[in-house]
Design an enzyme around this catalytic site. Structure first.
Site, PDB file in Angstrom:
ATOM      1  N   TYR A  71      44.506  31.741  23.201  1.00 60.44           N
ATOM      2  CA  TYR A  71      45.737  32.230  23.822  1.00 60.44           C
ATOM      3  C   TYR A  71      46.718  32.761  22.774  1.00 60.44           C
ATOM      4  O   TYR A  71      47.192  32.005  21.921  1.00 60.44           O
ATOM      5  CB  TYR A  71      46.416  31.134  24.644  1.00 60.44           C
ATOM      6  CG  TYR A  71      45.533  30.471  25.683  1.00 60.44           C
ATOM      7  CD1 TYR A  71      44.417  31.123  26.211  1.00 60.44           C
ATOM      8  CD2 TYR A  71      45.812  29.182  26.130  1.00 60.44           C
ATOM      9  CE1 TYR A  71      43.612  30.498  27.159  1.00 60.44           C
ATOM     10  CE2 TYR A  71      45.016  28.556  27.084  1.00 60.44           C
ATOM     11  CZ  TYR A  71      43.908  29.227  27.583  1.00 60.44           C
ATOM     12  OH  TYR A  71      43.115  28.607  28.521  1.00 60.44           O
ATOM     13  N   HIS A 141      35.499  26.051  24.766  1.00 53.40           N
ATOM     14  CA  HIS A 141      36.097  27.012  25.713  1.00 53.40           C
ATOM     15  C   HIS A 141      35.016  27.739  26.512  1.00 53.40           C
ATOM     16  O   HIS A 141      35.130  27.898  27.731  1.00 53.40           O
ATOM     17  CB  HIS A 141      36.961  28.004  24.943  1.00 53.40           C
ATOM     18  CG  HIS A 141      38.044  28.620  25.763  1.00 53.40           C
ATOM     19  ND1 HIS A 141      39.184  29.132  25.217  1.00 53.40           N
ATOM     20  CD2 HIS A 141      38.176  28.802  27.106  1.00 53.40           C
ATOM     21  CE1 HIS A 141      39.975  29.610  26.180  1.00 53.40           C
ATOM     22  NE2 HIS A 141      39.375  29.416  27.325  1.00 53.40           N
ATOM     23  N   GLY A 225      48.439  33.180  40.984  1.00 52.64           N
ATOM     24  CA  GLY A 225      49.716  33.507  41.609  1.00 52.64           C
ATOM     25  C   GLY A 225      49.601  34.063  43.005  1.00 52.64           C
ATOM     26  O   GLY A 225      50.586  34.103  43.753  1.00 52.64           O
ATOM     27  N   PHE A 226      48.396  34.463  43.399  1.00 54.13           N
ATOM     28  CA  PHE A 226      48.225  35.060  44.725  1.00 54.13           C
ATOM     29  C   PHE A 226      48.663  34.099  45.825  1.00 54.13           C
ATOM     30  O   PHE A 226      49.314  34.497  46.796  1.00 54.13           O
ATOM     31  CB  PHE A 226      46.764  35.472  44.939  1.00 54.13           C
ATOM     32  CG  PHE A 226      46.524  36.198  46.227  1.00 54.13           C
ATOM     33  CD1 PHE A 226      46.730  37.565  46.329  1.00 54.13           C
ATOM     34  CD2 PHE A 226      46.100  35.509  47.369  1.00 54.13           C
ATOM     35  CE1 PHE A 226      46.534  38.232  47.524  1.00 54.13           C
ATOM     36  CE2 PHE A 226      45.900  36.171  48.569  1.00 54.13           C
ATOM     37  CZ  PHE A 226      46.115  37.538  48.650  1.00 54.13           C
ATOM     38  N   GLY A 229      52.319  33.865  46.786  1.00 58.40           N
ATOM     39  CA  GLY A 229      52.966  35.001  47.438  1.00 58.40           C
ATOM     40  C   GLY A 229      53.533  36.009  46.461  1.00 58.40           C
ATOM     41  O   GLY A 229      54.377  36.826  46.828  1.00 58.40           O
TER      42      GLY A 229
END
Length: 356
Positions: A71, A141, A225-226, A229
């Site tokens: 990241y 990972h 995040g879907f 909303g």
């Protein structure tokens, strides 16, 4: 868009929920995924804002923090290491090795390398960046599938024996790979994407975790995040900034996206019926699937982080959770979770992709 939410503030939260066991620790049911601060969703946010989110999560009881060498090409570990210094001994600090970014100025490329010497080097670098003497939970990972698994796990076991790591985990592996790895050295946790719209762990991984005493650490419990909303109309994806991984994900594209958005209004109605936000309904569903699952939602916002943490204190009727599970599932969502290139990195033996 705002949603009615009776459990919207710390003052209104109930007693802390029971902690969940993972390895030698007991942790708050919801952890914090720190990737979003510097990777995956466009340009990184500033360190001060990210640190405020981390400190707020800790103040609300979160004691399980997740990062990775990948990241921000190590910058996320530096950020997290600084942010948790004052309460380092009170938390479980997790990071991952075996996948890094090759910094070509024109186009950064992920490099997956599970060779023992690379794993050892990755661990040393993570210890330095995190400014810690020991990593509590160290994940592979991704497995490169060319290095014998026994060699990879053997190297990770040596990190435990040398006191640099307290426990080891795997990310995005099949149940078969988990069992083979666990036979070499105890695997404390498996990190996989798990949410209403990604059910792959249900095929075999959750059962294998239960059998072996591992814990499933669920990333992206809000479906990138879907399920909160964040996208309500196809054109909303135009707001995604350059470098946002969702732009390459089939579920956020074209006809798949239009179909998936057709589910959102009904999902919002269920959340209103439950008296919570859509995010909290999605989180509550994951938390209720098994008391050993630990979801690690990420957010760049203090308010959204509070919302996610408070989901652990909600008592939502089972019938609403079941309805949510029928409404949004692998049978109703269109599109694979990754594009063809990213899918190659996942150990897909007992996973299924779907495009109906």
């Amino acid at each position: 868009m705002t949603h009615p939410n009776p459990v919207s503030s710390v003052a209104e939260a109930r007693l802390p929920p029971p902690q969940r066991p993972i390895g030698p620790w007991r942790v708050f049911p919801v952890g914090l995924g720190c990737m979003n601060f510097s990777h995956g969703y466009g340009p990184a946010i500033d360190d001060h804002a990210a640190t405020q989110v981390i400190h707020r999560a800790f103040d609300l009881g979160v004691n399980f923090f997740d990062t990775a060498a990948l990241y921000g090409a190590g910058l996320n570990e530096i950020l997290v290491g600084k942010a948790v210094q004052r309460f380092r001994s009170e938390i479980v600090l997790c990071t991952k090795g075996g996948m890094s970014v090759e910094t070509d100025p024109s186009k950064p490329q992920r490099r997956i390398d599970s060779r023992p010497e690379v794993i050892r080097q990755n661990c040393e670098e993570s210890l330095r960046r995190l400014n810690t003497e020991v990593i509590d939970l160290y994940y592979l990972h991704r497995w490169d599938k060319t290095t014998p698994l026994e060699d990879v796990i053997g190297a990770m076991a040596q990190l435990v024996e040398s006191g640099k790591v307290r426990a080891i985990g795997l990310s995005e592996v099949s149940a078969n790979t988990l069992r083979k790895a666990h036979a070499v050295f105890p695997i404390t946790a498996v990190q996989s994407e798990y949410s209403l719209w990604t059910r792959n762990p249900e095929i075999a991984v959750i059962q294998a975790c239960q059998e072996l005493g591992c814990r499933l650490v669920a990333f992206s419990p809000l479906g990138r995040g879907f399920l909160s909303g964040v996208v309500r109309h196809p054109q909303d994806t135009e707001k995604f900034r350059e470098g946002d991984m969702r732009l390459a994900m089939p579920r956020f594209q074209g006809d798949n996206l239009r179909h998936n958005l057709s589910l959102i209004n009904s999902f919002e109605a269920l959340a209103q019926q439950a008296g919570c936000t859509m995010s909290q309904l999605a989180m509550a569903w994951v938390l209720r699937q098994d008391p050993t699952i630990i979801p690690i939602p990420g957010s760049r916002s203090r308010a959204h982080t509070e919302e996610n943490i408070l989901s652990a204190s909600l008592h939502i009727d089972e019938s609403i959770l079941q309805e949510a599970g029928k409404l949004i599932s692998e049978k109703t969502v269109l599109g694979n979770r990754y594009d063809a290139n990213a899918s190659k990195a996942v150990d897909t033996e007992d996973f299924h992709e779907h495009s109906h």
